[in-house]
Scaffold this motif. Structure first.
Motif, PDB file in Angstrom:
ATOM      1  N   CYS A   1       0.842  -1.197   0.000  1.00 52.45           N
ATOM      2  CA  CYS A   1       0.000   0.000   0.000  1.00 52.45           C
ATOM      3  C   CYS A   1       0.884   1.257   0.000  1.00 52.45           C
ATOM      4  N   ALA A   2       1.922   1.256   0.822  1.00 54.82           N
ATOM      5  CA  ALA A   2       2.831   2.410   0.888  1.00 54.82           C
ATOM      6  C   ALA A   2       3.526   2.609  -0.461  1.00 54.82           C
ATOM      7  N   ARG A   3       3.865   1.516  -1.101  1.00 53.17           N
ATOM      8  CA  ARG A   3       4.528   1.577  -2.398  1.00 53.17           C
ATOM      9  C   ARG A   3       3.594   2.202  -3.434  1.00 53.17           C
ATOM     10  N   LYS A   4       2.358   1.744  -3.436  1.00 53.44           N
ATOM     11  CA  LYS A   4       1.379   2.236  -4.417  1.00 53.44           C
ATOM     12  C   LYS A   4       1.027   3.692  -4.184  1.00 53.44           C
ATOM     13  N   ARG A   5       0.915   4.087  -2.927  1.00 51.20           N
ATOM     14  CA  ARG A   5       0.524   5.468  -2.623  1.00 51.20           C
ATOM     15  C   ARG A   5       1.578   6.464  -3.089  1.00 51.20           C
ATOM     16  N   ASN A   6       2.825   6.012  -3.004  1.00 54.26           N
ATOM     17  CA  ASN A   6       3.893   6.873  -3.470  1.00 54.26           C
ATOM     18  C   ASN A   6       3.902   8.231  -2.776  1.00 54.26           C
ATOM     19  N   LYS A   7       3.647   8.235  -1.476  1.00 56.18           N
ATOM     20  CA  LYS A   7       3.672   9.498  -0.723  1.00 56.18           C
ATOM     21  C   LYS A   7       4.976   9.548   0.073  1.00 56.18           C
ATOM     22  N   LYS A   8       4.849   9.383   1.390  1.00 55.76           N
ATOM     23  CA  LYS A   8       6.067   9.448   2.196  1.00 55.76           C
ATOM     24  C   LYS A   8       6.819   8.123   2.174  1.00 55.76           C
ATOM     25  N   LYS A   9       6.144   7.100   1.684  1.00 56.78           N
ATOM     26  CA  LYS A   9       6.730   5.748   1.634  1.00 56.78           C
ATOM     27  C   LYS A   9       7.214   5.315   3.003  1.00 56.78           C
ATOM     28  N   ARG A  10       6.296   5.440   3.956  1.00 62.14           N
ATOM     29  CA  ARG A  10       6.630   5.067   5.327  1.00 62.14           C
ATOM     30  C   ARG A  10       5.511   4.180   5.882  1.00 62.14           C
ATOM     31  N   VAL A  11       5.891   3.073   6.500  1.00 63.86           N
ATOM     32  CA  VAL A  11       4.892   2.262   7.203  1.00 63.86           C
ATOM     33  C   VAL A  11       5.216   2.305   8.691  1.00 63.86           C
ATOM     34  N   THR A  12       4.233   2.688   9.484  1.00 63.86           N
ATOM     35  CA  THR A  12       4.402   2.697  10.929  1.00 63.86           C
ATOM     36  C   THR A  12       3.683   1.499  11.520  1.00 63.86           C
ATOM     37  N   LEU A  13       4.426   0.648  12.179  1.00 63.02           N
ATOM     38  CA  LEU A  13       3.808  -0.466  12.910  1.00 63.02           C
ATOM     39  C   LEU A  13       3.361   0.062  14.263  1.00 63.02           C
ATOM     40  N   VAL A  14       2.083  -0.120  14.562  1.00 64.56           N
ATOM     41  CA  VAL A  14       1.555   0.323  15.854  1.00 64.56           C
ATOM     42  C   VAL A  14       1.203  -0.915  16.670  1.00 64.56           C
ATOM     43  N   ASP A  15       1.762  -1.017  17.863  1.00 59.41           N
ATOM     44  CA  ASP A  15       1.476  -2.189  18.708  1.00 59.41           C
ATOM     45  C   ASP A  15       1.698  -1.828  20.173  1.00 59.41           C
ATOM     46  N   LYS A  16       1.783  -2.836  21.000  1.00 57.71           N
ATOM     47  CA  LYS A  16       2.035  -2.611  22.422  1.00 57.71           C
ATOM     48  C   LYS A  16       2.964  -3.728  22.881  1.00 57.71           C
ATOM     49  N   ALA A  17       3.995  -3.940  22.048  1.00 58.24           N
ATOM     50  CA  ALA A  17       4.893  -5.072  22.288  1.00 58.24           C
ATOM     51  C   ALA A  17       5.699  -4.909  23.577  1.00 58.24           C
ATOM     52  N   ASN A  18       5.761  -3.679  24.107  1.00 54.88           N
ATOM     53  CA  ASN A  18       6.503  -3.489  25.362  1.00 54.88           C
ATOM     54  C   ASN A  18       5.764  -4.101  26.549  1.00 54.88           C
ATOM     55  N   ALA A  19       4.452  -4.208  26.441  1.00 52.60           N
ATOM     56  CA  ALA A  19       3.691  -4.768  27.569  1.00 52.60           C
ATOM     57  C   ALA A  19       3.046  -6.108  27.231  1.00 52.60           C
TER      58      ALA A  19
ATOM     59  N   ASP B   1       5.198  -9.490  20.208  1.00 53.30           N
ATOM     60  CA  ASP B   1       6.549  -9.634  19.669  1.00 53.30           C
ATOM     61  C   ASP B   1       6.506 -10.232  18.261  1.00 53.30           C
ATOM     62  N   ILE B   2       5.473 -11.027  17.985  1.00 50.61           N
ATOM     63  CA  ILE B   2       5.355 -11.601  16.637  1.00 50.61           C
ATOM     64  C   ILE B   2       5.223 -10.488  15.599  1.00 50.61           C
ATOM     65  N   TRP B   3       4.564  -9.389  15.956  1.00 58.39           N
ATOM     66  CA  TRP B   3       4.425  -8.255  15.029  1.00 58.39           C
ATOM     67  C   TRP B   3       5.791  -7.614  14.767  1.00 58.39           C
ATOM     68  N   THR B   4       6.573  -7.458  15.833  1.00 60.67           N
ATOM     69  CA  THR B   4       7.904  -6.859  15.707  1.00 60.67           C
ATOM     70  C   THR B   4       8.750  -7.679  14.738  1.00 60.67           C
ATOM     71  N   ARG B   5       8.748  -9.009  14.940  1.00 61.61           N
ATOM     72  CA  ARG B   5       9.601  -9.875  14.124  1.00 61.61           C
ATOM     73  C   ARG B   5       9.127  -9.945  12.684  1.00 61.61           C
ATOM     74  N   VAL B   6       7.828 -10.126  12.498  1.00 64.45           N
ATOM     75  CA  VAL B   6       7.305 -10.258  11.132  1.00 64.45           C
ATOM     76  C   VAL B   6       7.491  -8.937  10.371  1.00 64.45           C
ATOM     77  N   PHE B   7       7.274  -7.826  11.047  1.00 66.96           N
ATOM     78  CA  PHE B   7       7.437  -6.515  10.400  1.00 66.96           C
ATOM     79  C   PHE B   7       8.869  -6.341   9.914  1.00 66.96           C
ATOM     80  N   LYS B   8       9.805  -6.762  10.750  1.00 72.16           N
ATOM     81  CA  LYS B   8      11.218  -6.626  10.385  1.00 72.16           C
ATOM     82  C   LYS B   8      11.550  -7.530   9.194  1.00 72.16           C
ATOM     83  N   GLN B   9      11.087  -8.779   9.293  1.00 71.53           N
ATOM     84  CA  GLN B   9      11.386  -9.746   8.218  1.00 71.53           C
ATOM     85  C   GLN B   9      10.775  -9.352   6.885  1.00 71.53           C
ATOM     86  N   VAL B  10       9.468  -9.076   6.900  1.00 67.47           N
ATOM     87  CA  VAL B  10       8.780  -8.721   5.655  1.00 67.47           C
ATOM     88  C   VAL B  10       9.344  -7.388   5.139  1.00 67.47           C
ATOM     89  N   GLY B  11       9.671  -6.511   6.068  1.00 71.44           N
ATOM     90  CA  GLY B  11      10.199  -5.194   5.696  1.00 71.44           C
ATOM     91  C   GLY B  11      11.475  -5.285   4.871  1.00 71.44           C
TER      92      GLY B  11
END
Ligand code: IPM
Ligand code: MG
Length: 351
Positions: free
Chosen positions: A173-191, A196-206
């Motif tokens: 979606c970020a690629r297609k939008r061609n705007k800031k080309k930024r994806v922000t992952l929002v979670d609460k992995a600190n608590a 943590d699965i979101w943190t890891r998958v985001f990094k890998q897919v990223g």
């Protein structure tokens, strides 16, 4: 010929859907595409009368269609959440597997924004909300219900497949939008350790998206930043329950619930489109609800169906009416009737 299932639903649902359908009819005439509608009575009234939420084979019927256009579901006469889960939930989480909840947050006119000094160019975000997992899977239950020893448990469920497909969609979606080309992952992995699965998958897919900037915010801070610096955000990827919350916040910074639309999408398959707002029982039947969210929902549905010209035409009409202050407010006390706003959009499309 597009086949569209229409579920007007409860409260203000039928009133706003009516305006959306007027707009759909007019753009189809201008742009030249055809569609056929089948209307379904599902909602609280139907449930109270018949005891049925939706027939057992209804999803098979929907699978034969291209899109579902839904108004709103919810009625204080029914048990909390029962009809919402039985209709919206069944369509999203069931075998249609509508795993993407796409919620654009776009400010069309400065005067609609409750934030000081924020302009349309500052608020153009797309929230990609995971739509099938998390606290919404229904895994959990009660022990010793109704006693002093009661235990209530609801599990937060994330699957590798579920997290991966939504994260990948956000990067695309970020690629297609061609705007800031930024994806922000929002979670609460600190608590919440499972996140943590979101943190890891985001990094890998990223890693597959070197051209896209990877960004992260905890949900509490993200709510704060959305108010303080909405211009920072481009695409937000978020789990189901936090996505539910942050997109109401998003709706209000783009002008209010009266304009926020959403798509529940499984690419290439029948998908469901609905305004983010609810059934607003206290405003029902008065003709005061703002239909712009339902009209913007038609825009999203047309984008999905592959009618970008028609979609753009709707956006231009809505944005134009708001910018020129022909529509000054999208609240129920705007002084404009639901049908007047629908007519204004229809007329602007033709001009
Ligand atoms: C939404 C709604 C739904 C949700 C409810 C009605 C189940 O709040 O679409 O944002 O929580 O997803
Ligand atoms: Mg919500």
């Amino acid at each position: 010929m597009y086949k569209i299932a229409v579920i007007p639903g409860d409260g203000i649902g039928p009133e706003v859907i009516n305006e959306g359908l007027k707009v759909l009819k007019r753009v189809s005439e201008i742009v030249g595409f055809s569609y056929e509608i089948k209307e379904y009575p599902f909602g609280s009234e139907h449930y109270l009368k018949t005891g049925e939420l939706m027939p057992a084979n209804i999803l098979d019927e929907f699978k034969q269609m291209n899109a579902i256009y839904l108004g709103a579901i919810g009625d204080p006469r029914c048990e909390v959440g029962l009809v919402e889960r039985g209709i919206i939930g069944a369509i999203r989480w069931g075998e249609l597997d509508l795993y993407i909840n796409l919620r654009p947050i776009k400010l069309y006119a400065e005067h609609l924004c409750p934030l000081k000094d924020k302009k349309p160019e500052d608020i153009d975000i797309i929230a990609v909300r995971e739509n099938t997992e998390d606290l919404y899977t229904g895994i959990g239950g009660f022990l010793h219900k109704g006693t002093e020893n009661e235990v209530a448990i609801q599990e937060m469920v994330y699957t590798r497949m579920g997290v991966e497909r939504i994260v990948r969609y956000a990067f695309e979606c970020a690629r297609k939008r061609n705007k800031k080309k930024r994806v922000t992952l929002v979670d609460k992995a600190n608590a919440i350790r499972a996140m943590d699965i979101w943190t890891r998958v985001f990094k890998q897919v990223g890693e597959e998206y070197p051209d896209i900037e990877k960004d992260h915010a905890y949900i509490d801070a993200a709510c704060m930043w959305m108010i303080k610096n909405p211009e920072w955000f481009d695409v937000i990827v978020v789990n189901n329950v936090f996505g539910d919350i942050i997109t109401d916040l998003g709706a209000v910074i783009q002008g209010g619930m009266g304009i926020a639309a959403s798509g529940n999408i499984n690419p290439g398959q029948v998908s469901m489109f609905e305004p983010i707002h609810g059934s607003a029982p206290k405003h029902a039947g008065k003709g005061v609800a703002c239909p712009l969210a339902a009209i913007e929902t038609v825009k999203m549905m047309l984008e999905f169906l592959g009618e970008p010209k028609a979609a753009q035409m709707i956006e231009n009409a809505v944005a134009g009416l708001l910018r020129s202050k022909k529509i000054t407010s999208i609240s129920t006390s705007s002084g404009l009737k639901t049908s007047e706003i629908g007519d204004m959009v229809v007329e602007t499309l033709t001009s």
